[in-house]
Design a protein around this motif. Sequence first.
Motif, PDB file in Angstrom:
ATOM      1  N   ASP A 797       0.961  -1.156  -0.122  1.00 11.38           N
ATOM      2  CA  ASP A 797      -0.071  -0.078   0.010  1.00 11.38           C
ATOM      3  C   ASP A 797       0.747   1.088   0.075  1.00 11.38           C
ATOM      4  O   ASP A 797       1.978   1.167   0.439  1.00 11.38           O
ATOM      5  N   ASP A 798       0.374   2.368  -0.445  1.00 15.37           N
ATOM      6  CA  ASP A 798       1.126   3.821  -0.623  1.00 15.37           C
ATOM      7  C   ASP A 798       2.336   3.616  -0.988  1.00 15.37           C
ATOM      8  O   ASP A 798       3.312   4.107  -0.334  1.00 15.37           O
ATOM      9  N   GLU A 854      -3.469   4.313  -7.179  1.00 21.36           N
ATOM     10  CA  GLU A 854      -4.311   4.905  -6.156  1.00 21.36           C
ATOM     11  C   GLU A 854      -4.854   6.447  -6.392  1.00 21.36           C
ATOM     12  O   GLU A 854      -4.050   7.162  -7.069  1.00 21.36           O
TER      13      GLU A 854
HETATM   14 CA    CA Z   1      -3.407   3.571  -0.165  1.00 20.49          CA
END
Ligand code: CA
Length: 900
Positions: A797-798, A854
Amino acid sequence: MQMVAGKSFQNIENLLQKVRFLRGHLRWVIFWPLAALLFLILGWTLLLNDLNTDRQRLEQTARSNVIDLAKNYAGNLARTLETVDQTILHVRYEWELSKGTLQLETINQKKLFHAGSIFQVAITNSDGYVRTSTLANPSSMYLGQDRFFLVQKYAIIDFLYMGQPKTGRLSNENVLYFSRGVSKPDGSFDGVVVVSTASHYFTSTYNQSSLGKNGLLALVGDDYTVRATRVGNKVGSVGAFAFAQTPYFPTLSGSHLFNGRTWFADQRNRYIGWQQLEGFPLVAVAGLDQADVLAPYWTTRETSIRNAVLATLALIGFALIAMFLSARLAWRKHQLERTQATYRMATEEGNEGFYIIKPILDRSRKISDFETVDCNSYGARLFQQRRDAVLGKRFSGLFPEPERRNLMSYLAQAMETGFYEGEMESSSSQPGAAKWLYLKMVRSDGELAITMRDISDSKAHVSELERRGNEDALTGLPNRHWIQTYLPQALERANGEQAMLALLFVDLDGFKSINDTMGHLVGDELLCYAAERLKVAVRPNDYVVRLGGDEFVVIVEQLAERLDAAHVAERIVAAFKEKFRLSQGIHTIGTSIGISVYPTDGKDAATLLQNADIAMYSVKTTGKGNYRFFEHRFYEVLRSRLDREHELRHAIENDEFVMHYQPRIDMQSGAVSSMEALVRWKHPTKGLLEPIEFIALAEETGLILGIGDLVIDKVCAQLAAWSRQGRTVLPVSVNVSPRQFNQGNFTKTIAVCLKRYQLASDLLEIEITESCMMGDSGDVANSLATLRSMGIKFLIDDFGTGYSSLSQLQRLDFDVLKVDRAFTSEVEKNEEGKVFFTAIITMAHALGMRVVAEGVENERQIKILKFLRCDEIQGFYVARPSPAGDRQTDFSSRPVPALA
Ligand code: CA
Ligand code: C2E
Ligand code: CA
């Protein structure tokens, strides 16, 4: 029964002990009575001897007195008798001269005799009839039968006859008669001249002052007849008036003690002196009453004896008391000795020094030192001495000079209160000498019993433990325990000196995530470096303390002004700007510092620490990497944080969370490939709260674990609900915080949950941030492998925001890489954004990972991403996160333009 036997046995034992004691101490017990007896014998002998001498002296005096008295008396008598004889001779001469016509009746008696004398004179004829007399009517008187007449009638020479006393014819008194014969001119007998006189006349010289009340005067003839006697005031001569029998005097003159029973009618003993009268066949006798003579003696004797008896009684009493006391003293001493001996014997084998010491008094009766009366050999050995070298010596001499003062004060205390117990450090440098002694003193009978133990070893052990207890094992810095004792003292000092003191509460920024993700070993290494850096940054006299975790406290003493504390804080912040080169790569870590200053921010250690902590927290919540002095308003901030924490905890208990879902779209097909589950808090008053409002707090407080569990359960339940609709169900990705992931039982939680809802494990995807895999922790790799082997997909993530380690990515198999929204927005802005994104996609594809962009918010972005061969997109443009519908596909979405 046994008890009774035991008791009587004890009695016998007691008795035996007393007998043994008596045998040993008999001289103590009998010394006093013996001494008293000797003293008494001596005293009484002296006294009696003295009295005896007194008596003898008195008797001697009495005896010489009676001789004198007798002589005196004899002189008087002789003169009286001569007078009588003179009178007779004179009357006879007158008679013969008057040729028988002398009329005695007419003669003036006063002319003839001494005044006051009671002589009667008579002249008889040759037949014994009175011719003339000084008495009034003598005519009828016949004296022819009387001895004084008959003796003269037949006498051949002229001599003075002294007759024996007899009761007078007229008077009823004893009367003495003296006579001489009267001759006719031819020489033939012609009657007598007789003089009679009361016999008491001869004892009238009796003098009470010299003879006393019971003195005696007597006139005794050598015919052994008593002519006149007088005892005190009583006079007489006849019968047994004075003498019980006729006295006999062997010499002309002398004295003798006459026994009263034998000699005197009144049975009184008398000293009798006698003297033969010159010219008369008479003895003058004077007697002194022995009782009278000895009266003063008896009085003296009585008082003396009475006093002596009293003194004797007193002495006996004294001796008895002294005997009792000395026996008791000896008994006590004996018991003390026994106790001491027993104690010494008991302690001889042990490792305790035992001493009995007694005070040495100076001139002013103050204790100047103590004498060692007894000690066991261990006691001597404690001071590297032999026992006999210690006995009788000054006790303080055993101790080196610096300790004596303390020692004497302990000893004085023990003498005063009866007890002392304590430890003493010794400065002795002798090898083998005890460094620490444990003393116990008990006063007993004016002495002190002391036991002493060498506690050097245990003391060293304790101080080592103390040192360890005060030291942080990891960094070697003083620890929380240390500051708890040190800080109050430092504050007291500051108070005394009116000085300021600052506490710097130092917290490392981002340490938790390094520790969580890189593992404890790296965390520990970092802490050690941080400790080093802190020590270098502070002033030489400041203390750096590790409170625990990544929290440190710097104590800045002797603060001239608050600014000084700020300077120290600045130096620390600056010091942490530099990177840390650890064995596991290079790390940057900042510090947040809260400062509290004594006395303004608190008077006690706890308050100061708390306020420094609050100030630090305030730094944490407002950007970190800085320092701040404590302000009261920080309280409010903290208060609200605590309130929120409380609320959140409550929310977990009440399950106030709901899940929203946001789809992920496959760029190729334009279809939903998966959905991301995003948590929302249905706050009872504030409405629906997004993660930004509570996730950070949950992470900090660890409440994220509770939330994480709830989320997994909810997602699984939702998947199960959707699958009951009978349609194909798409996978759902769950955000897992590093902390949750690194928890030991995470794998199990997932497995249990999937099983409970009977879900295929490939329906669950896990999103974890880069930082999660930063560490070298094998655990992370293991759980990742386990979960993947179950068929669970992993998404990074991220991506791009954290500290990327490509080697890590390579090592751990990930399925999907989600590029952070920040990079998505960049792609449409400039070339660099595109280049960066291209690089990620190339790399990810090379590692066999799909790439998700994202935060796709517009069409342009989609187009570029598609061109860059991004695999999937997620973002508001396609669909906002929304609550789950009955069916998984029940959400409003916008078709992906490129595909439309
Ligand atoms: Ca994220
Ligand atoms: P994230 O994992 O990066 O989640 C995506 C976030 O981006 C979500 O915010 C989502 O609403 C938002 N988003 C999606 N498309 C767009 C877009 O086009 N523009 C913008 N500006 N935002 C977009 P959300 O739901 O507020 O979640 C924020 C973060 O909270 C998440 O970031 C995730 O890190 C965390 N989070 C959310 N739910 C959970 C959870 O259940 N567990 C854990 N541990 N963390 C969660
Ligand atoms: Ca996410």
